[in-house]
Design an enzyme around this catalytic site. Structure first.
Site, PDB file in Angstrom:
ATOM      1  N   GLU A 263       9.412  -4.029  36.228  1.00 54.46           N
ATOM      2  CA  GLU A 263       9.742  -4.516  34.722  1.00 54.46           C
ATOM      3  C   GLU A 263      10.523  -5.914  35.403  1.00 54.46           C
ATOM      4  O   GLU A 263      11.498  -5.910  36.163  1.00 54.46           O
ATOM      5  CB  GLU A 263      10.901  -3.704  34.043  1.00 54.46           C
ATOM      6  CG  GLU A 263      11.206  -4.350  32.780  1.00 54.46           C
ATOM      7  CD  GLU A 263      12.175  -3.200  31.974  1.00 54.46           C
ATOM      8  OE1 GLU A 263      12.402  -2.194  32.581  1.00 54.46           O
ATOM      9  OE2 GLU A 263      12.741  -3.647  30.799  1.00 54.46           O
TER      10      GLU A 263
ATOM     11  N   ARG B   8      11.320   8.437  45.464  1.00 57.22           N
ATOM     12  CA  ARG B   8      11.968   7.121  45.514  1.00 57.22           C
ATOM     13  C   ARG B   8      12.569   6.790  46.925  1.00 57.22           C
ATOM     14  O   ARG B   8      13.052   7.754  47.436  1.00 57.22           O
ATOM     15  CB  ARG B   8      13.116   7.026  44.470  1.00 57.22           C
ATOM     16  CG  ARG B   8      13.037   6.863  43.155  1.00 57.22           C
ATOM     17  CD  ARG B   8      14.224   6.711  42.336  1.00 57.22           C
ATOM     18  NE  ARG B   8      14.417   5.285  42.164  1.00 57.22           N
ATOM     19  CZ  ARG B   8      14.093   4.399  41.195  1.00 57.22           C
ATOM     20  NH1 ARG B   8      13.143   4.962  40.546  1.00 57.22           N
ATOM     21  NH2 ARG B   8      14.571   3.203  41.040  1.00 57.22           N
TER      22      ARG B   8
ATOM     23  N   LYS C 269      18.268  -2.029  39.708  1.00 56.67           N
ATOM     24  CA  LYS C 269      18.526  -3.478  39.393  1.00 56.67           C
ATOM     25  C   LYS C 269      19.635  -3.603  38.528  1.00 56.67           C
ATOM     26  O   LYS C 269      20.319  -4.488  38.525  1.00 56.67           O
ATOM     27  CB  LYS C 269      17.286  -4.060  38.655  1.00 56.67           C
ATOM     28  CG  LYS C 269      16.201  -4.209  39.559  1.00 56.67           C
ATOM     29  CD  LYS C 269      14.925  -4.713  38.786  1.00 56.67           C
ATOM     30  CE  LYS C 269      14.022  -3.475  38.113  1.00 56.67           C
ATOM     31  NZ  LYS C 269      12.856  -3.842  37.383  1.00 56.67           N
TER      32      LYS C 269
HETATM   33  P1  ATP Z   1      15.403   0.035  38.568  1.00 59.91           P
HETATM   34  O1  ATP Z   1      16.248   1.170  38.204  1.00 59.91           O
HETATM   35  O2  ATP Z   1      15.865  -0.698  39.722  1.00 59.91           O
HETATM   36  O3  ATP Z   1      15.210  -1.129  37.504  1.00 59.91           O
HETATM   37  P2  ATP Z   1      12.752   0.595  38.139  1.00 59.91           P
HETATM   38  O4  ATP Z   1      12.128   1.931  38.775  1.00 59.91           O
HETATM   39  O5  ATP Z   1      13.116   0.837  36.866  1.00 59.91           O
HETATM   40  O6  ATP Z   1      14.103   0.467  39.025  1.00 59.91           O
HETATM   41  P3  ATP Z   1      10.641  -1.017  37.954  1.00 59.91           P
HETATM   42  O7  ATP Z   1      10.736  -2.644  38.071  1.00 59.91           O
HETATM   43  O8  ATP Z   1      10.250  -0.312  36.688  1.00 59.91           O
HETATM   44  O9  ATP Z   1      12.077  -0.535  38.428  1.00 59.91           O
HETATM   45  O10 ATP Z   1       9.822  -0.601  39.261  1.00 59.91           O
HETATM   46  C1  ATP Z   1       8.566  -1.059  39.255  1.00 59.91           C
HETATM   47  C2  ATP Z   1       7.856  -0.056  40.304  1.00 59.91           C
HETATM   48  O11 ATP Z   1       8.686   0.091  41.706  1.00 59.91           O
HETATM   49  C3  ATP Z   1       8.005   1.377  39.746  1.00 59.91           C
HETATM   50  O12 ATP Z   1       6.605   1.847  39.761  1.00 59.91           O
HETATM   51  C4  ATP Z   1       8.727   2.154  40.489  1.00 59.91           C
HETATM   52  O13 ATP Z   1       8.572   3.353  40.294  1.00 59.91           O
HETATM   53  C5  ATP Z   1       8.784   1.483  41.925  1.00 59.91           C
HETATM   54  N1  ATP Z   1      10.177   1.861  42.365  1.00 59.91           N
HETATM   55  C6  ATP Z   1      11.559   1.357  41.907  1.00 59.91           C
HETATM   56  N2  ATP Z   1      12.476   1.839  42.763  1.00 59.91           N
HETATM   57  C7  ATP Z   1      11.902   2.281  43.631  1.00 59.91           C
HETATM   58  C8  ATP Z   1      12.434   2.975  44.833  1.00 59.91           C
HETATM   59  N3  ATP Z   1      13.681   3.045  45.009  1.00 59.91           N
HETATM   60  N4  ATP Z   1      11.895   3.507  45.828  1.00 59.91           N
HETATM   61  C9  ATP Z   1      10.096   3.542  45.462  1.00 59.91           C
HETATM   62  N5  ATP Z   1       9.790   2.884  44.313  1.00 59.91           N
HETATM   63  C10 ATP Z   1      10.563   2.413  43.343  1.00 59.91           C
HETATM   64 MG    MG Z   2      11.686   0.698  35.286  1.00 57.84          MG
END
Ligand code: ATP
Ligand code: MG
Length: 559
Positions: A38, A263, A273
């Protein structure tokens, strides 16, 4: 660079086993994956794990991976984030096939929603958010059917069109899937598919005032793109029945499957984020690319190489169970890579002047030093030497214990590449602070050994005062004092006050090249360093990427 970094991960894991089985059974012919961030912040080390997994699998199976921006929240998304995400994925050494936005599919998604309504599988709910929440029940109690659940198809179609045509205010209605308000899985209790939001979207502008929700958008975007394996993190496991329900109830171009993996959680760091954003906006760091942040852009500025990050992801592997990785694993991956590539130099970051009184004032000589001890391809450089040099303040002690093998009054030490010197006197200022040392050198010890075979235990680094380049060095340490800062109620109480120490009187052996892709240096005995973005030829600014050894582990052992 990109090839070698992308070559690193070939380890097997349960996802690769599953893909092997899908290929063997002809369920899949070309493996297609996607990385779906995102665009509401910069990528961090956790995203690197997902990038290495998705792009690594596509590469190794001869398929492809899309970089898809999952942009269904119009409020939070910005072009700056889009640009940074593209740059980070490329820098890690990966190439995407397509780079679509989920919002590119808004027309198709709208059509799918109409289809669900026509099948009697979606309805417009006119309860407010509070009523919807209450009607959904809890983890322990079932939900209840709401008063609008049995609207006719015709009425639903008419209302949904009116929602789209800007006839209502935010929150007046939502579109919900009609699944099962009593389902033990709360995600299946008639989840909201569309909501009204009068917000300009970065990609679609003001074309839409209704926006689809993540769960509705994600699986359908996968299906539109022909994704075969939709890999996501474990928190989406409970959403999989909904992912399947949506795809099972619509005629889609393909039928992807969702698989979850753990994760990345890394000690002493944040992988959210939202929390990283708080550090930036509250001014605890200088920006998303602050070298203390474990964002990809922060790590790049700090001096991580893409290879070290890809190797780290390979080392930790991909599992189905959450666990926390020790910081030492990342540090080891980094040191191993930098040790192999860093150009060796001498630098003094906290200088103490040494005058070698029996060395002629007008004399100068030059020593040759290897640029890399194991790699002759790196060649050698010339290291000038003269009567006045700088040594590290820490390498001198006035009242030294017996086992202090560096310089102290009356003791002899080896200057790396050069001569043995013996400290004769200490010069102090009126406040009693040490200003400089008067030493003598042994002309017979040129190159670092003496013909009489006498032993000198300590070797210290130095820089010729006359030739030294003035520089600033940023010394970094962990940003947090606790292993799990994400659990802290108040982030600024667990910030390490000494995470950045600026040394602005450093002395470098020689001028430093400034390039777009800065060279990794090892300053002997001090660690790995890289030139910072703010560096200029007049004023080099270097970031310490990492010390040579894990000083935290040593502290731990000593206690
Ligand atoms: P945040 O809470 O930091 O916004 P998010 O998972 O919502 O994390 P996204 O931008 O939606 O962030 O993530 C893009 C991709 O990266 C998704 O498929 C997510 O599962 C993966 N991802 C995010 N954080 C991790 C992590 N700590 N370990 C492995 N994969 C991750
Ligand atoms: Mg997300």
């Amino acid at each position: 660079m990109s090839e070698s970094s992308a070559d690193a991960s070939d380890s097997s894991n349960f996802i690769r086993d599953m893909i092997d089985a899908d290929l063997a059974a002809n369920r899949v012919s070309t493996v297609v994956t996607r990385f779906p961030p995102e665009p509401n912040g910069y990528l961090h080390i956790g995203h690197a794990k997902s990038i290495c997994l998705n792009f690594g699998i596509a590469r190794d199976y001869g398929g492809y991976c899309n970089l898809r921006f999952d942009d269904t929240n119009p409020e939070k998304e910005e072009q700056e984030y889009i640009d940074s995400i593209r740059r980070d994925v490329e820098w890690l050494g990966f190439e995407w096939h397509g780079n679509p936005f989920a919002s590119d599919y808004f027309d198709q998604l709208y059509g799918f929603a109409i289809d669900l309504i026509k099948q009697g599988k979606a309805y417009v709910d006119s309860q407010n958010a509070e009523e919807i929440r209450a009607g959904r029940g809890t983890l322990k109690t079932p939900g209840e059917d709401g008063p609008y659940r049995n609207r006719s198809v015709a009425e639903n179609l008419q209302l949904f069109e009116a929602m789209r045509n800007d006839e209502f205010d935010d929150g007046e209605h939502v579109l919900r899937a009609k699944i099962d308000m009593q389902s033990p899985n709360i995600n299946m209790r008639d989840p909201v598919l569309y909501r009204i939001r009068h917000v300009t979207h970065h990609n679609t502008g003001d074309k839409w005032c209704i926006y689809p929700l993540y769960d509705f958008t994600h699986g359908l975007s996968d299906a539109i793109e022909g994704v075969t394996h939709s890999l996501c993190t474990l928190e989406f496991e409970d959403h999989r029945p909904l992912y399947d329900w949506i795809l099972d109830n619509l005629e889609t171009p393909s039928r992807p499957r969702q698989t979850e993996f753990a994760r990345l959680q890394l000690e002493f760091s944040l992988t959210s984020k939202r929390k990283l954003n708080a550090l930036v906006s509250e001014g605890h760091v200088s920006g998303w690319d602050d070298p203390r942040m474990l964002t990809i852009s922060g790590m790049r500025r700090r001096g991580f190489t893409p290879e070290s990050i890809v190797n780290f992801c390979d080392m930790i592997g991909v599992t189905k169970k959450d666990s926390t990785i020790e910081m030492g694993v990342l540090e080891t991956a980094l040191r191993d890579d930098l040790n192999a590539r860093a150009v060796r130099r001498m630098a003094v970051i906290n200088p103490l002047k040494v005058v070698i009184e029996n060395y002629p004032a007008d004399r100068e000589e030059v020593f040759k030093g290897a640029n890399h001890p194991q790699n002759p391809d790196y060649g050698t450089r010339e290291i000038p030497f003269a009567r006045e040099i700088y040594i590290e303040r820490d390498d001198f002690m006035e009242d030294a214990p017996r086992k202090f093998f560096r310089l102290s009054p009356g003791r002899e030490v080896r200057l790396r590449f050069a001569y043995y010197i013996t400290c004769q006197r200490v010069i102090k200022n009126p406040d009693g602070e040490i200003e400089s040392l008067i030493c003598t050198y042994d002309p017979e010890s040129r190159g670092g050994s003496s013909p009489d075979g006498r032993k000198v235990k300590g070797t210290i680094h130095w820089v010729s005062a006359r030739h030294a380049v003035d520089a600033t060095v940023n010394l970094y340490d962990r940003l947090f004092t606790v292993p799990n800062p994400g659990a802290a109620a108040d982030l600024h109480r667990v910030l390490n006050p000494d995470s950045r120490v600026v040394m602005d009187n450093a002395k470098f052996e020689a001028a430093i090249e400034l390039t777009d892709n800065p060279l990794a240096y090892q300053f002997e005995r001090l660690g790995y360093f890289v030139s910072d973005y703010d560096s200029t030829v007049e004023r080099p600014i270097f970031n310490r990427t990492m010390t040579l050894r894990d000083s935290w582990a040593k502290i731990g052992q000593a206690q």
